[in-house]
Design a protein around this motif. Structure first.
Motif, short mmCIF file in Angstrom:
data_model
loop_
_atom_site.label_atom_id
_atom_site.label_comp_id
_atom_site.label_asym_id
_atom_site.label_seq_id
_atom_site.Cartn_x
_atom_site.Cartn_y
_atom_site.Cartn_z
N GLY A 157 22.97 2.64 31.91
CA GLY A 157 22.15 3.23 32.95
C GLY A 157 20.82 3.74 32.42
N GLY A 158 20.79 4.19 31.17
CA GLY A 158 19.53 4.59 30.57
C GLY A 158 18.61 3.40 30.37
N GLY A 159 19.19 2.27 29.95
CA GLY A 159 18.40 1.06 29.83
C GLY A 159 17.89 0.58 31.18
N LEU A 160 18.75 0.68 32.20
CA LEU A 160 18.34 0.27 33.54
C LEU A 160 17.24 1.20 34.06
CD1 LEU A 160 18.61 -1.39 36.10
CD2 LEU A 160 20.65 -0.07 36.70
N ALA A 161 17.35 2.50 33.79
CA ALA A 161 16.32 3.43 34.21
C ALA A 161 14.97 3.06 33.58
CB ALA A 161 16.71 4.86 33.82
N LEU A 162 14.99 2.78 32.28
CA LEU A 162 13.74 2.40 31.62
C LEU A 162 13.21 1.08 32.18
CD1 LEU A 162 11.62 2.97 29.44
CD2 LEU A 162 13.08 1.72 27.83
N ALA A 163 14.11 0.14 32.45
CA ALA A 163 13.68 -1.15 33.01
C ALA A 163 13.01 -0.97 34.37
CB ALA A 163 14.88 -2.09 33.14
N LEU A 164 13.53 -0.07 35.20
CA LEU A 164 12.91 0.20 36.50
C LEU A 164 11.55 0.84 36.33
CD1 LEU A 164 16.02 1.53 38.44
CD2 LEU A 164 14.91 -0.68 38.74
N ALA A 165 11.44 1.78 35.39
CA ALA A 165 10.15 2.41 35.13
C ALA A 165 9.13 1.39 34.65
CB ALA A 165 10.31 3.53 34.11
N VAL A 166 9.55 0.47 33.79
CA VAL A 166 8.66 -0.58 33.29
C VAL A 166 8.21 -1.48 34.45
CG1 VAL A 166 8.62 -2.71 31.92
CG2 VAL A 166 9.46 -0.58 30.90
N THR A 167 9.13 -1.84 35.34
CA THR A 167 8.78 -2.67 36.49
C THR A 167 7.73 -1.98 37.35
OG1 THR A 167 10.90 -3.85 36.56
CG2 THR A 167 9.68 -3.68 38.63
N LEU A 168 7.92 -0.69 37.65
CA LEU A 168 6.97 0.03 38.48
C LEU A 168 5.63 0.19 37.77
CD1 LEU A 168 9.18 2.81 40.13
CD2 LEU A 168 8.46 0.62 41.08
N ALA A 169 5.66 0.46 36.46
CA ALA A 169 4.41 0.61 35.71
C ALA A 169 3.64 -0.70 35.63
CB ALA A 169 4.71 1.15 34.31
N ARG A 170 4.37 -1.79 35.55
CA ARG A 170 3.74 -3.11 35.44
C ARG A 170 3.19 -3.58 36.78
NH1 ARG A 170 8.20 -7.19 34.67
NH2 ARG A 170 8.25 -6.89 36.93
N ASP A 171 3.93 -3.32 37.86
CA ASP A 171 3.60 -3.91 39.15
C ASP A 171 2.78 -3.02 40.06
OD1 ASP A 171 5.11 -6.00 38.22
OD2 ASP A 171 6.84 -5.61 39.50
N SER A 172 2.70 -1.73 39.76
CA SER A 172 2.02 -0.81 40.67
C SER A 172 0.83 -0.16 39.98
CB SER A 172 2.99 0.28 41.15
OG SER A 172 2.31 1.22 41.96
N GLY A 173 -0.29 -0.14 40.67
CA GLY A 173 -1.46 0.57 40.17
C GLY A 173 -1.52 1.99 40.66
N ASP A 174 -0.49 2.42 41.39
CA ASP A 174 -0.46 3.74 42.00
C ASP A 174 0.46 4.65 41.21
OD1 ASP A 174 -0.45 5.95 43.59
OD2 ASP A 174 0.53 5.01 45.31
N ALA A 175 -0.10 5.67 40.58
CA ALA A 175 0.72 6.59 39.77
C ALA A 175 1.76 7.31 40.62
CB ALA A 175 -0.18 7.60 39.07
N ALA A 176 1.50 7.46 41.92
CA ALA A 176 2.46 8.14 42.80
C ALA A 176 3.75 7.35 42.97
CB ALA A 176 1.83 8.40 44.17
N ALA A 177 3.71 6.06 42.65
CA ALA A 177 4.91 5.23 42.77
C ALA A 177 5.83 5.37 41.57
CB ALA A 177 4.52 3.77 42.94
N LEU A 178 5.38 6.05 40.52
CA LEU A 178 6.16 6.23 39.31
C LEU A 178 6.87 7.58 39.32
CD1 LEU A 178 3.68 4.96 36.59
CD2 LEU A 178 5.92 3.98 37.06
N PRO A 179 8.05 7.67 38.68
CA PRO A 179 8.64 9.00 38.47
C PRO A 179 7.72 9.82 37.57
CG PRO A 179 9.78 7.34 37.15
CD PRO A 179 8.84 6.59 38.06
#
Length: 312
Positions: A157-179
């Motif tokens: 689950g920690g790896g999955l959490a990081l993978a989701l954060a990476v996906t959002l950081a890669r695909d979104s230019g909006d900092a509000a979309a990130l944790p």
């Protein structure tokens, strides 16, 4: 020097959990598939006394590329939540939410006055990362846009959490979309086994079996080519993407076969601008912050609270 209680649990937990080497891929797949047909569909709250009186619980449904799946949302009844803890459970991508996951998350919720979101994502070997990844990313983005979110997880689950954060950081230019923060407990961040030291750690890890991890990694990835994808092995994400991640706290022990991947992550993140704090504890075992009643877990908990209470 590990505490005596840590050493007792280091011997007891693998026996209680039935840890053993892989017999064969076919037998393990069949065993897991049979087990999954017997699983209940409720949040396992038995290690949280009076859970129903202390917490308000809601069941949500997420829809991804695979089957619909449940996401549990709970918060202390006595106060309005000030933040969200989005918690991805461990279990090698083959095991469901465990009572110890709920116990840990409930403790954080009450101490911090937070709501917890705990998705019960589809498991391998029946499903791969593709069944849930986009649905989880969209759900996480939705919560991040409502207020402060800590994205947390242990082991797989920690790896999955990081993978989701990476996906959002890669695909979104909006900092509000990130944790606004990440909390990773012994995360499995390199399913491609890129570090040669991993095999040597198998001899000193009393809990995890490298032969089983390799099978689980293959099933979660779906194909050998996907083992190195950032959705599966987020430690291999481009360094410029790692540099966009929010402040992060990572714990790992040195008697953990996942430690080389955690250390590689910390090394690759250095110098990118990623505010990463990496805590590596000598001679401690996998997910030691979740173990009950050990001083090492109490010390980790204080560090977590200091980290989460610190302004972003």
């Amino acid at each position: 020097m590990p505490s005596r209680r840590h050493e007792l649990l280091a011997r007891a937990v693998p026996r209680i959990r039935g840890s053993r080497e892989l017999d064969s891929l076919e037998e393990e797949r069949a065993r897991l598939t049979r087990w999954h047909t017997t699983l209940g569909h409720e949040l396992p709250t038995r290690l949280v006394p009076r859970f129903g009186r202390r917490f308000h619980l809601v069941r949500e449904t997420l829809r991804g590329e695979g089957p619909e799946f449940t996401s549990w949302v709970f918060a202390p009844r006595r106060s309005a939540p000030s933040r969200t803890i989005y918690y991805l459970h461990g279990g090698g991508f083959v095991a469901p939410i465990d009572p110890f996951h709920v116990r840990y998350a409930a403790r954080l919720a009450e101490t911090l006055g937070a709501r917890v979101v705990m998705p019960d994502y589809p498991l391998a070997p029946e499903h791969t990362w593709e069944a849930s990844h986009q649905a989880l990313a969209q759900d996480l983005r939705r919560w991040a846009e409502t207020g402060p979110v800590t994205l947390a997880g242990d082991s797989a689950g920690g790896g999955l959490a990081l993978a989701l954060a990476v996906t959002l950081a890669r695909d979104s230019g909006d900092a509000a979309a990130l944790p606004d923060s990440l909390l990773l407990l012994s995360p499995w961040v390199d399913l491609a086994e890129s570090t040669p030291e991993t095999a040597a750690l198998d001899a000193v890890d009393p809990w995890l079996s490298l032969s089983k991890l390799r099978a689980y990694a293959a099933w979660w990835a779906g194909t050998p080519d996907d083992l190195g994808r950032t959705e599966v092995s987020p430690a291999l994400a481009p360094r410029e993407v790692l540099g966009r991640l929010p402040r992060t706290l990572v714990f790992c022990g040195t008697r953990d076969v996942l430690q080389p991947g955690c250390r590689m992550l910390a090394t690759r993140g250095a110098g990118t601008g990623w505010p990463l704090t990496y805590v590596e504890e000598p001679d401690l075992i996998h997910v030691y912050p979740l173990l009950p009643g050990i001083p090492e877990a109490a010390r980790a908990h204080r560090t977590v609270l200091d980290f989460l209470r610190r302004p972003a």
